[in-house]
Design a protein around this motif. Structure first.
Motif, PDB file in Angstrom:
ATOM      1  N   GLN A  42       0.863  -1.332  -0.025  1.00  0.00           N
ATOM      2  CA  GLN A  42      -0.076  -0.026  -0.062  1.00  0.00           C
ATOM      3  C   GLN A  42       0.769   1.156   0.096  1.00  0.00           C
ATOM      4  N   LEU A  43       0.657   2.031  -0.781  1.00  0.00           N
ATOM      5  CA  LEU A  43       1.224   3.275  -0.949  1.00  0.00           C
ATOM      6  C   LEU A  43       0.342   4.468  -0.222  1.00  0.00           C
ATOM      7  N   GLN A  44       0.957   5.513   0.525  1.00  0.00           N
ATOM      8  CA  GLN A  44       0.387   6.324   1.165  1.00  0.00           C
ATOM      9  C   GLN A  44       0.182   7.667   0.331  1.00  0.00           C
ATOM     10  N   ARG A  45       1.174   7.814  -0.738  1.00  0.00           N
ATOM     11  CA  ARG A  45       0.976   9.070  -1.495  1.00  0.00           C
ATOM     12  C   ARG A  45       1.685   8.528  -2.780  1.00  0.00           C
ATOM     13  N   PRO A  46       0.891   8.208  -3.998  1.00  0.00           N
ATOM     14  CA  PRO A  46      -0.583   8.265  -3.930  1.00  0.00           C
ATOM     15  C   PRO A  46      -1.208   7.277  -3.152  1.00  0.00           C
ATOM     16  N   LEU A  47      -2.423   7.095  -2.735  1.00  0.00           N
ATOM     17  CA  LEU A  47      -3.117   6.079  -1.970  1.00  0.00           C
ATOM     18  C   LEU A  47      -3.662   4.923  -2.693  1.00  0.00           C
ATOM     19  N   VAL A  48      -2.871   4.095  -3.100  1.00  0.00           N
ATOM     20  CA  VAL A  48      -3.411   2.881  -3.792  1.00  0.00           C
ATOM     21  C   VAL A  48      -2.700   1.584  -3.393  1.00  0.00           C
ATOM     22  N   ALA A  49      -3.308   0.599  -3.884  1.00  0.00           N
ATOM     23  CA  ALA A  49      -2.700  -0.680  -3.153  1.00  0.00           C
ATOM     24  C   ALA A  49      -2.593  -1.678  -4.390  1.00  0.00           C
ATOM     25  N   ASN A  50      -1.730  -2.746  -4.137  1.00  0.00           N
ATOM     26  CA  ASN A  50      -1.549  -3.766  -4.820  1.00  0.00           C
ATOM     27  C   ASN A  50      -0.552  -3.645  -6.146  1.00  0.00           C
ATOM     28  N   ILE A  51       0.390  -2.857  -6.205  1.00  0.00           N
ATOM     29  CA  ILE A  51       1.120  -2.385  -7.346  1.00  0.00           C
ATOM     30  C   ILE A  51       2.381  -3.252  -7.573  1.00  0.00           C
ATOM     31  N   ASP A  52       2.784  -3.187  -8.749  1.00  0.00           N
ATOM     32  CA  ASP A  52       3.873  -4.180  -9.029  1.00  0.00           C
ATOM     33  C   ASP A  52       5.236  -3.188  -9.073  1.00  0.00           C
ATOM     34  N   GLU A  67      14.978  12.232  -4.687  1.00  0.00           N
ATOM     35  CA  GLU A  67      15.735  11.235  -3.755  1.00  0.00           C
ATOM     36  C   GLU A  67      14.623  10.691  -2.597  1.00  0.00           C
ATOM     37  N   LYS A  68      13.774  11.786  -2.298  1.00  0.00           N
ATOM     38  CA  LYS A  68      12.580  11.200  -1.311  1.00  0.00           C
ATOM     39  C   LYS A  68      11.787  10.414  -2.071  1.00  0.00           C
ATOM     40  N   PHE A  69      11.305  10.526  -3.345  1.00  0.00           N
ATOM     41  CA  PHE A  69      10.596   9.440  -3.823  1.00  0.00           C
ATOM     42  C   PHE A  69      11.289   7.986  -3.703  1.00  0.00           C
ATOM     43  N   LEU A  70      12.655   7.929  -3.961  1.00  0.00           N
ATOM     44  CA  LEU A  70      13.555   6.827  -3.975  1.00  0.00           C
ATOM     45  C   LEU A  70      13.385   6.119  -2.743  1.00  0.00           C
ATOM     46  N   VAL A  71      13.822   6.957  -1.574  1.00  0.00           N
ATOM     47  CA  VAL A  71      13.633   6.442  -0.395  1.00  0.00           C
ATOM     48  C   VAL A  71      12.228   5.738   0.058  1.00  0.00           C
ATOM     49  N   TYR A  72      11.192   6.500  -0.323  1.00  0.00           N
ATOM     50  CA  TYR A  72       9.817   6.185   0.061  1.00  0.00           C
ATOM     51  C   TYR A  72       9.430   4.753  -0.539  1.00  0.00           C
ATOM     52  N   SER A  73      10.153   4.636  -1.724  1.00  0.00           N
ATOM     53  CA  SER A  73       9.632   3.384  -2.507  1.00  0.00           C
ATOM     54  C   SER A  73      10.568   2.204  -1.825  1.00  0.00           C
ATOM     55  N   GLU A  74      11.650   2.424  -1.361  1.00  0.00           N
ATOM     56  CA  GLU A  74      12.359   1.657  -0.489  1.00  0.00           C
ATOM     57  C   GLU A  74      11.737   0.927   0.729  1.00  0.00           C
ATOM     58  N   TYR A  75      11.000   2.255   1.373  1.00  0.00           N
ATOM     59  CA  TYR A  75      10.411   1.754   2.653  1.00  0.00           C
ATOM     60  C   TYR A  75       9.069   1.128   2.346  1.00  0.00           C
ATOM     61  N   GLY A 130       8.616  -0.952  -0.146  1.00  0.00           N
ATOM     62  CA  GLY A 130       9.133  -2.097  -0.712  1.00  0.00           C
ATOM     63  C   GLY A 130       8.666  -2.535  -2.103  1.00  0.00           C
ATOM     64  N   VAL A 131       8.619  -1.322  -3.015  1.00  0.00           N
ATOM     65  CA  VAL A 131       8.123  -1.577  -4.266  1.00  0.00           C
ATOM     66  C   VAL A 131       9.157  -1.160  -5.426  1.00  0.00           C
ATOM     67  N   VAL A 174       1.095  -3.830 -12.891  1.00  0.00           N
ATOM     68  CA  VAL A 174       0.396  -2.543 -12.566  1.00  0.00           C
ATOM     69  C   VAL A 174       1.253  -1.668 -11.784  1.00  0.00           C
ATOM     70  N   SER A 175       1.423  -0.456 -12.552  1.00  0.00           N
ATOM     71  CA  SER A 175       2.243   0.475 -12.112  1.00  0.00           C
ATOM     72  C   SER A 175       1.549   1.671 -11.785  1.00  0.00           C
ATOM     73  N   VAL A 176       2.295   2.477 -11.109  1.00  0.00           N
ATOM     74  CA  VAL A 176       1.782   3.806 -10.661  1.00  0.00           C
ATOM     75  C   VAL A 176       2.962   4.683 -11.208  1.00  0.00           C
TER      76      VAL A 176
END
Length: 290
Positions: A66-76, A95-103, A105-106, A159-161
């Motif tokens: 689940q991502l909080q921003r954007p608020l979506v679920a079940n993405i690859d 860089e913040k995007f990259l860190v959040y994606s690591e957080y 696990g996407v 499924v991509s965001v």
């Protein structure tokens, strides 16, 4: 009872694609009571009223992520779109995007868009930074049809965001990939050099070339409020090969005999990455809540 995927949610109505039909549904009251919000990307069980052809969401299947921003679920994967020019790329935000994606696990693909405007090869330091981790990246231009086929291949079967700041060209890229979408695109503000928000809500869209994408509203800031300062170092994957530090609790900042700082001196860690790590770490320390 049938199952489907929520492809859009607006004003308390959820549009569920079962593969044969898209039904307009509401969520049962128990979801509000339990403070559970159905999300775009959720796999749900629904009950349909035969006369109205409208339905109710009865159950939400367990989410893979689940991502909080954007608020979506079940993405690859997340396709992080930044323009090189107009507006100028904000590397700190990237860089913040990259860190959040690591957080969360996407997997991440960085899309460096409007590459046709990069007359002075300003993209190269950014490519060097991404390659040092390494992160997957694509250089694109919807105007010049650069990198579009490569991007299509990245999206097939997944499924991509699509996420990134306003004006980065997300909707234009999606229109280039699937021309039938005719997504609205916006112009840059002459005063601020920022894009207008042409996407108003998250929506799961099927692509002609295969795969599904969520086009999301753009934004100009991003806060890492959920991340603890001691967690941050683990969200920089390249650090993990160099954590032979003197102190087990080393934050790779002011501590002596730090393996990460030694690797930085030897050129084994990208200076831009380390600089942004320190900036984020200081911000987290400053905003620490007691």
């Amino acid at each position: 009872m049938i199952s489907g995927t929520i492809i859009k949610g607006i004003g308390g109505f959820y549009y569920v694609d079962t593969g044969e039909h898209v039904y307009e549904c509401r969520a049962r009251g128990r979801f509000r009571k339990d403070k559970i919000i159905p999300l775009v990307g959720d796999i749900v069980d629904i009950e349909i009223n035969d006369s109205s052809k409208q339905g109710y969401i009865l159950n939400i299947h367990e989410r893979r992520n689940q991502l909080q921003r954007p608020l979506v679920a079940n993405i690859d994967q997340v396709i992080i779109v930044f323009a090189i020019k107009r507006p100028d790329i904000n590397i700190g935000l990237l860089e913040k995007f990259l860190v959040y994606s690591e957080y969360v696990g996407v997997n991440v693909v960085v899309c460096l868009n409007k590459i046709d405007l990069d007359e002075n090869n300003e993209v190269q330091p950014i490519i060097d930074m991404l390659s040092s981790v390494p992160y997957d990246y694509i250089c694109t231009s919807s105007l010049k049809n650069i990198g579009i086929d490569e991007l299509k291949n990245k999206l097939k079967g997944k499924v991509s965001v699509f996420a990134g700041p306003s004006g980065a060209g997300k909707s234009s890229l999606l229109n280039s990939i699937s021309p039938g979408l005719s997504l609205k695109t916006g112009d840059l503000s002459r005063k601020t050099e920022r894009g207008t928000h042409t996407t108003r809500h998250a929506e799961l869209i099927k692509l002609i070339s295969g795969g599904m994408v969520v086009d999301t509203p753009g934004f100009t800031s991003f806060d890492l409020v959920d991340i603890k300062e001691e967690e941050l170092q683990y969200l920089f994957p390249e650090f993990q090969k160099h954590v032979n530090c003197r102190y087990p609790s080393c934050m790779h900042y002011k501590e002596p005999e730090c393996g990460v700082k030694k690797a930085l001196e030897k050129g084994n860690i990208n200076p831009m990455r380390y600089e942004h790590y320190i900036q984020m770490l200081c911000d987290l320390m400053k905003n620490r809540r007691y």
